[in-house]
Motif scaffolding. Sequence first.
Motif, mmCIF file in Angstrom:
data_model
loop_
_atom_site.group_PDB
_atom_site.id
_atom_site.type_symbol
_atom_site.label_atom_id
_atom_site.label_comp_id
_atom_site.label_asym_id
_atom_site.label_seq_id
_atom_site.Cartn_x
_atom_site.Cartn_y
_atom_site.Cartn_z
ATOM 1 N N LEU A 1 0.833 -1.197 0.000
ATOM 2 C CA LEU A 1 0.000 0.000 0.000
ATOM 3 C C LEU A 1 0.873 1.255 0.000
ATOM 4 O O LEU A 1 0.579 2.234 -0.713
ATOM 5 C CB LEU A 1 -0.936 -0.001 1.213
ATOM 6 N N VAL A 2 1.922 1.240 0.791
ATOM 7 C CA VAL A 2 2.852 2.374 0.816
ATOM 8 C C VAL A 2 3.523 2.526 -0.540
ATOM 9 O O VAL A 2 3.684 3.650 -1.046
ATOM 10 C CB VAL A 2 3.890 2.176 1.938
ATOM 11 N N LEU A 3 3.871 1.412 -1.158
ATOM 12 C CA LEU A 3 4.493 1.453 -2.487
ATOM 13 C C LEU A 3 3.554 2.071 -3.497
ATOM 14 O O LEU A 3 3.969 2.901 -4.345
ATOM 15 C CB LEU A 3 4.893 0.039 -2.906
ATOM 16 N N GLY A 4 2.276 1.677 -3.450
ATOM 17 C CA GLY A 4 1.315 2.219 -4.404
ATOM 18 C C GLY A 4 1.149 3.723 -4.273
ATOM 19 O O GLY A 4 1.100 4.447 -5.276
ATOM 20 N N ILE B 1 7.947 6.031 15.175
ATOM 21 C CA ILE B 1 6.969 5.226 15.915
ATOM 22 C C ILE B 1 7.231 5.300 17.417
ATOM 23 O O ILE B 1 6.298 5.339 18.228
ATOM 24 C CB ILE B 1 7.032 3.761 15.433
ATOM 25 N N LYS B 2 8.499 5.327 17.802
ATOM 26 C CA LYS B 2 8.840 5.319 19.230
ATOM 27 C C LYS B 2 8.533 6.654 19.888
ATOM 28 O O LYS B 2 8.385 6.731 21.107
ATOM 29 C CB LYS B 2 10.315 4.985 19.400
ATOM 30 N N LYS B 3 8.443 7.703 19.069
ATOM 31 C CA LYS B 3 8.230 9.026 19.646
ATOM 32 C C LYS B 3 6.767 9.413 19.681
ATOM 33 O O LYS B 3 6.406 10.408 20.313
ATOM 34 C CB LYS B 3 8.998 10.072 18.829
ATOM 35 N N THR B 4 5.942 8.665 18.979
ATOM 36 C CA THR B 4 4.545 9.054 18.816
ATOM 37 C C THR B 4 3.633 8.056 19.501
ATOM 38 O O THR B 4 3.896 6.846 19.490
ATOM 39 C CB THR B 4 4.184 9.100 17.320
ATOM 40 N N GLU B 5 2.591 8.577 20.095
ATOM 41 C CA GLU B 5 1.577 7.714 20.696
ATOM 42 C C GLU B 5 0.517 7.453 19.633
ATOM 43 O O GLU B 5 -0.181 8.366 19.198
ATOM 44 C CB GLU B 5 0.962 8.389 21.909
ATOM 45 N N ILE B 6 0.384 6.215 19.228
ATOM 46 C CA ILE B 6 -0.495 5.859 18.120
ATOM 47 C C ILE B 6 -1.662 5.039 18.645
ATOM 48 O O ILE B 6 -1.466 3.969 19.233
ATOM 49 C CB ILE B 6 0.280 5.044 17.060
ATOM 50 N N ASP B 7 -2.872 5.553 18.423
ATOM 51 C CA ASP B 7 -4.071 4.811 18.823
ATOM 52 C C ASP B 7 -4.470 3.787 17.780
ATOM 53 O O ASP B 7 -4.726 2.631 18.092
ATOM 54 C CB ASP B 7 -5.219 5.791 19.073
ATOM 55 N N GLU B 8 -4.544 4.246 16.521
ATOM 56 C CA GLU B 8 -4.854 3.346 15.418
ATOM 57 C C GLU B 8 -3.756 3.493 14.380
ATOM 58 O O GLU B 8 -3.491 4.586 13.899
ATOM 59 C CB GLU B 8 -6.203 3.697 14.795
ATOM 60 N N PHE B 9 -3.154 2.369 14.041
ATOM 61 C CA PHE B 9 -1.951 2.434 13.216
ATOM 62 C C PHE B 9 -2.276 2.737 11.761
ATOM 63 O O PHE B 9 -1.573 3.518 11.115
ATOM 64 C CB PHE B 9 -1.191 1.119 13.299
ATOM 65 N N LYS B 10 -3.344 2.152 11.210
ATOM 66 C CA LYS B 10 -3.629 2.302 9.781
ATOM 67 C C LYS B 10 -3.876 3.758 9.399
ATOM 68 O O LYS B 10 -3.257 4.251 8.438
ATOM 69 C CB LYS B 10 -4.797 1.404 9.400
ATOM 70 N N TRP C 1 -2.885 6.365 10.957
ATOM 71 C CA TRP C 1 -1.636 7.074 11.204
ATOM 72 C C TRP C 1 -0.640 6.827 10.069
ATOM 73 O O TRP C 1 0.018 7.751 9.601
ATOM 74 C CB TRP C 1 -1.031 6.622 12.529
ATOM 75 N N LEU C 2 -0.539 5.578 9.618
ATOM 76 C CA LEU C 2 0.395 5.245 8.544
ATOM 77 C C LEU C 2 -0.022 5.918 7.242
ATOM 78 O O LEU C 2 0.818 6.382 6.462
ATOM 79 C CB LEU C 2 0.474 3.731 8.362
ATOM 80 N N TYR C 3 -1.327 5.988 6.989
ATOM 81 C CA TYR C 3 -1.820 6.662 5.795
ATOM 82 C C TYR C 3 -1.401 8.130 5.795
ATOM 83 O O TYR C 3 -0.863 8.635 4.798
ATOM 84 C CB TYR C 3 -3.340 6.543 5.698
ATOM 85 N N ALA C 4 -1.660 8.811 6.918
ATOM 86 C CA ALA C 4 -1.297 10.221 7.011
ATOM 87 C C ALA C 4 0.219 10.403 6.929
ATOM 88 O O ALA C 4 0.725 11.327 6.278
ATOM 89 C CB ALA C 4 -1.834 10.802 8.318
ATOM 90 N N TYR C 5 0.978 9.520 7.590
ATOM 91 C CA TYR C 5 2.444 9.598 7.578
ATOM 92 C C TYR C 5 2.988 9.418 6.165
ATOM 93 O O TYR C 5 3.903 10.135 5.732
ATOM 94 C CB TYR C 5 3.007 8.518 8.509
ATOM 95 N N THR C 6 2.391 8.467 5.419
ATOM 96 C CA THR C 6 2.837 8.200 4.050
ATOM 97 C C THR C 6 2.558 9.390 3.142
ATOM 98 O O THR C 6 3.406 9.794 2.336
ATOM 99 C CB THR C 6 2.135 6.951 3.511
ATOM 100 N N VAL D 1 -6.671 12.677 6.185
ATOM 101 C CA VAL D 1 -7.573 11.949 7.069
ATOM 102 C C VAL D 1 -8.155 10.767 6.322
ATOM 103 O O VAL D 1 -8.595 10.900 5.173
ATOM 104 C CB VAL D 1 -8.708 12.865 7.572
ATOM 105 N N LEU D 2 -8.159 9.665 6.986
ATOM 106 C CA LEU D 2 -8.732 8.453 6.407
ATOM 107 C C LEU D 2 -10.172 8.333 6.861
ATOM 108 O O LEU D 2 -10.460 8.421 8.059
ATOM 109 C CB LEU D 2 -7.929 7.245 6.873
ATOM 110 N N ASP D 3 -11.075 8.120 5.925
ATOM 111 C CA ASP D 3 -12.474 7.971 6.299
ATOM 112 C C ASP D 3 -12.674 6.727 7.144
ATOM 113 O O ASP D 3 -12.050 5.693 6.922
ATOM 114 C CB ASP D 3 -13.344 7.869 5.039
ATOM 115 N N ASN D 4 -13.576 6.856 8.083
ATOM 116 C CA ASN D 4 -13.924 5.683 8.883
ATOM 117 C C ASN D 4 -15.438 5.566 8.941
ATOM 118 O O ASN D 4 -16.166 6.413 8.437
ATOM 119 C CB ASN D 4 -13.333 5.787 10.287
ATOM 120 N N ASN D 5 -15.910 4.528 9.545
ATOM 121 C CA ASN D 5 -17.345 4.255 9.603
ATOM 122 C C ASN D 5 -17.928 4.538 10.971
ATOM 123 O O ASN D 5 -18.902 3.908 11.376
ATOM 124 C CB ASN D 5 -17.606 2.802 9.211
#
Lengths: 291, 192
Positions: B41-44, B71-80, B82-87, B115-119
């Motif tokens: 997904l990151v590659l795409g 990752i070690k410096k940030t408090e992450i509640d939901e990884f997906k 967070w990874l989307y925004a980081y990418t 922001v990633l849409d959620n349900n």
Amino acid sequence: MNERLRHIFDYSTCLNRRQMRQYVAAQMSSEERHAAEVHLNTCQFCSEALDGLMASKGVSVKLMEDLNASFIKEHLELTVPHVQVNSIAAAPIQKTSASQHKTIQSNKRIIILVGGVLSAFAVMWYIEFLKDANRHKAPIEPAIYQSAAAAPPTVAPKKTAPKPVKQPVSNVAATVKYSTTDNKSKKEEKEKAVALTHAKEVKKEPIVTKKLTEPKKVIAPAIAKSTPKATPAKVTTIATKPIVPAKSIVPAAATNTAKPPASTQAAAPAAPAIVTKPAVIGPPPMDTNMH
Amino acid sequence: MKQTTPPSDYKKLSDEELLYRYVHRNEHIAITYIYERYAHLVLGICMKYVKSAEAARNLSMQLFISMLEDIKKTEIDEFKPWLYAYTKKYCAAKGTAENKLADNTKTTKTGTEFVLDNNEWYSHLSEEHLTENIERAVQLLKPEYRLCIEMFYLQGLTYEEIAKKTNYKVSQVRTYLQAGRKQLKEKLEEGA
């Protein structure tokens, strides 16, 4: 119609690498493709990734096949020390070794068992060590009890001369040893020597016990009437060395020494001999003619 | 002596659990499982920001190396999410000028946030409300949106099959479906 429309907003998991590769390569069936597209409608992450992969279809499929986490492992090995030893981490991710896992578990059990046996031996040794330490601690009082017990309880008949009381010289010496201090050691050694010599002499001579206060006149007149040549009653005297007044060496540790004969006391009434009474054990030696 | 987790159990762990093991227990293998789940997904997304596939691959590798420390410096509640925004932020900073921001961007005081849409909005609606109003809401959609939604969800057709029947492009079908869902969501929330 409502039932199918209700699932428009249902959440589904992201496409994995195999599914994405097959979708880009058009290797899925119609049903599988539809299911993947249902997720793509709900997930922006997968949808945008698909857009980028579909732009270079031929290359992206090959790239997805070659994706490998080895560069991450190498980077972490160089930068971050691996604190936790993980035997599985050393092995490639794809290969799973269940037999290795089993051997590791069995080795752990063996180590735990050996450690338990060694600790049990250590506890038993420590207990034995404590017991031996307690044995060597000889209190003062048992020595006295021994000296008192060693002396036979003399219950001599009234009319007969009391049996010579054994002088447990060694015990006396032991008690003296326990009771002496460093400062008085020399004096006490002398007194001990005196006591020893006195004890020996007591053994040799029969003890004639008489009431100390009785004058000698009681015996002598009877003899004088009968025979003019009656010799005065023999008063056995024991030639003893002048007894040095001894200090109370054993205040609490009473030693069982025989009472000095009356003659000696008469000779040196001002010099009390070392007379100590046994503490508790055993009936005191009874001397006849004392009362 | 710590128990080692067999590889089969790592697959069952969630993203957050794997992150915890990497950050707090220094388990290197945990972060490799994260890579296996999201590398394609990151590659795409990287391929949308750079011209060549090789550059996109290098960019994705650099992104993951950079992520190991962040990752070690940030408090992450939901990884997906967070990874989307980081990418998106990493590619926007490192990529070429041709990159385009996705539609799901929000402009805030601090800048643009991806922001990633959620349900979450979906869980607030009752079952009765959905049952009574969803069919009526579909009827109120734009014709192209309604057509694509009915063909996709009611008839079970794929993008390509819809595109063949409607003469739309595949990309158009995807766009109509996403827009139709968004409009349907707004209508359902209005009626709630």
